[in-house]
Design a protein around this motif. Structure first.
Motif, short mmCIF file in Angstrom:
data_model
loop_
_atom_site.label_atom_id
_atom_site.label_comp_id
_atom_site.label_asym_id
_atom_site.label_seq_id
_atom_site.Cartn_x
_atom_site.Cartn_y
_atom_site.Cartn_z
N LEU A 93 0.01 -2.25 0.73
CA LEU A 93 0.18 -3.18 1.85
C LEU A 93 1.36 -2.80 2.73
O LEU A 93 1.29 -2.85 3.96
N VAL A 94 2.47 -2.42 2.09
CA VAL A 94 3.69 -2.09 2.85
C VAL A 94 3.60 -0.71 3.50
O VAL A 94 3.94 -0.55 4.68
N GLU A 95 3.11 0.28 2.76
CA GLU A 95 3.18 1.67 3.24
C GLU A 95 1.94 2.11 4.00
O GLU A 95 2.04 2.95 4.90
N ASN A 96 0.78 1.56 3.64
CA ASN A 96 -0.45 1.96 4.33
C ASN A 96 -0.89 0.94 5.39
O ASN A 96 -1.27 1.33 6.50
N ASP A 97 -0.83 -0.32 5.03
CA ASP A 97 -1.26 -1.36 5.98
C ASP A 97 -0.14 -1.80 6.90
O ASP A 97 -0.38 -2.52 7.88
N ASN A 98 1.11 -1.40 6.59
CA ASN A 98 2.25 -1.68 7.46
C ASN A 98 2.41 -3.18 7.75
O ASN A 98 2.56 -3.59 8.92
N VAL A 99 2.37 -3.98 6.71
CA VAL A 99 2.56 -5.42 6.90
C VAL A 99 4.02 -5.73 7.24
O VAL A 99 4.93 -5.00 6.86
N ALA A 100 4.21 -6.81 7.96
CA ALA A 100 5.57 -7.21 8.35
C ALA A 100 6.35 -7.75 7.15
O ALA A 100 7.55 -7.54 7.03
N PHE A 101 5.63 -8.44 6.27
CA PHE A 101 6.28 -9.02 5.09
C PHE A 101 5.22 -9.35 4.06
O PHE A 101 4.01 -9.33 4.35
N MET A 102 5.65 -9.64 2.85
CA MET A 102 4.76 -10.12 1.80
C MET A 102 4.88 -11.63 1.71
O MET A 102 5.93 -12.19 2.00
N PHE A 103 3.79 -12.25 1.27
CA PHE A 103 3.76 -13.71 1.23
C PHE A 103 2.95 -14.19 0.02
O PHE A 103 1.84 -13.73 -0.23
#
Length: 399
Positions: A93-103
């Motif tokens: 999610l962080v490295e491939n989907d480039n999300v702003a934050f986790m929730f």
């Protein structure tokens, strides 16, 4: 030269007028993209109703234009409640989907597995789902904040112990606890509340593993103590339901308390049997669901569930909790206004002041600060009787 200088000035002007948020991963002028992980499969799959409630609530927000003009795009992945899978999904999610934050990742152990990575990468993990006391550590875990459904495990256990002692000052306690950070937090809360009397007052404390097929053997051992109070400290519905049922079958009738995360009619009380569940108590900060309630906020929630999750019982605590946490995230994002940098998202989460969400009980409000990451500190004692949870105390303050 003059034209080149004008072009350079124009570029500077354009850069200055572009919102800082536009440079933030997961943020555009029209979208806020963030990640979520749920146990859609595995031993805790019943809890994934929370993730479904998240998605349904964000859909309703998007239909009204989103937050400050941006639509909410939650990418939710399954980890089967397995920490190694949580790590893999978080990195994706962080490295491939480039999300702003986790929730709102579900569970203490899964969130613990990703804590070092997210904190090191300075990626906010807002309102992770755990009542473990370790999440209130803004100095060492600045980027991580939980939003449990009640005061944290240590404080919840303390409230229950004090309530039990108010009814029976000489009570002996039997404790079933999950062998992980969550269960051990509960156990430590009991010992802290009992103080110097802990060794004498605790008849027996025994643990179980999340993957254990049953807790029957532990319950039989605990029942043999004839303790006055039985504390069921699991956060997985299956183990909670089994513990309630087996203890009842033995004929043991102590005062019983169940972890707040298991105070769920749909996933625990019904499987355990309504007769066996009658009289069980817990600490609650959310309003118990009452089908014929005239409370306007409860009616709105009931209508929401009927329209958007018709196959989920509104009495399912996991759904009501998801509805509440989704609303809390919207409050944070609204406070961010147009600055959706990771720094400001975290700063606004740490600046909640007397936020009264619709499903929180009277007097329970979200409050955080840069030195205190506990949004909920207070609750009420609730008891399962007449096929529903009922409030049986005044507001009980945490520390």
């Amino acid at each position: 030269m003059g034209s080149r200088r004008l072009a350079f000035v124009a570029l500077l002007t354009l850069a200055a007028s572009t919102p800082a948020a536009a440079q933030q991963p997961g943020i555009t002028d029209t979208e806020i993209k963030f990640g979520n992980i749920m146990p859609y499969s595995g031993p805790a799959s019943a809890l994934s109703v929370t993730g479904k409630a998240f998605a349904a609530y964000f859909d309703s927000v998007n239909e009204k234009g989103g937050v400050n003009g941006r639509k909410l795009n939650m990418i939710s992945l399954d980890d089967g409640f397995s920490p190694p899978k949580t790590v893999e999904a978080t990195r994706r999610l962080v490295e491939n989907d480039n999300v702003a934050f986790m929730f709102g990742t579900m569970g203490t152990a899964p969130s613990s597995a990703t804590a070092k990575y997210l904190n090191g990468a300075k990626v906010p993990h807002l309102f992770l789902i755990s009542s473990a006391s370790k999440w209130n550590d803004p100095q060492n875990q600045h980027w991580l904040m939980a939003l449990p459904w009640a005061p944290n495990y240590i404080e919840e256990a303390g409230i229950e112990v004090r309530f039990a002692l108010s009814k029976n000052p000489n009570a002996k306690f039997a404790i079933l606890y999950q062998n992980d950070d969550a269960g051990k937090d509960y156990l430590n809360g009991v010992k802290k509340a009992l103080g110097a009397d802990a060794d004498k007052a605790i008849a027996l404390a025994t643990s179980f593993e999340v993957a254990d097929p049953t807790v029957d053997s532990q319950i039989l051992t605990l029942a043999n103590t004839k303790a006055d109070v039985f504390l069921i400290y699991s956060v997985t519905p299956r183990a909670c339901a089994q513990a309630v049922r087996k203890a009842y079958e033995t004929g043991w009738r102590p005062m019983r308390f169940i972890s707040s995360g298991c105070a769920n009619k749909e996933t625990v009380m019904v499987p355990a049997g309504l007769e066996a569940s009658t009289g069980i108590m817990s600490v609650g900060s959310l309003k118990p669901y009452v089908a014929d309630s005239k409370d306007a906020d409860m009616i709105a929630y009931r209508d929401f569930m009927k329209a958007r999750l018709p196959n989920v019982d509104p009495a399912n605590f996991a759904a009501g909790y998801g509805y509440m946490v989704a609303q809390a995230l919207v409050v944070v994002l609204q406070q961010c206004k147009n600055d959706l940098s990771r720094d400001n998202i975290m700063a606004q989460a740490a600046n909640l002041k007397d936020v009264a969400l619709p499903l929180l009980m009277p007097g329970v409000k979200l409050n955080t600060s840069p030195t205190d990451y506990r949004p909920i500190k207070d609750g009420y004692m609730v008891e399962f009787r007449d096929n529903q949870f009922n409030v049986i105390s005044e507001l009980l303050r945490g520390s």
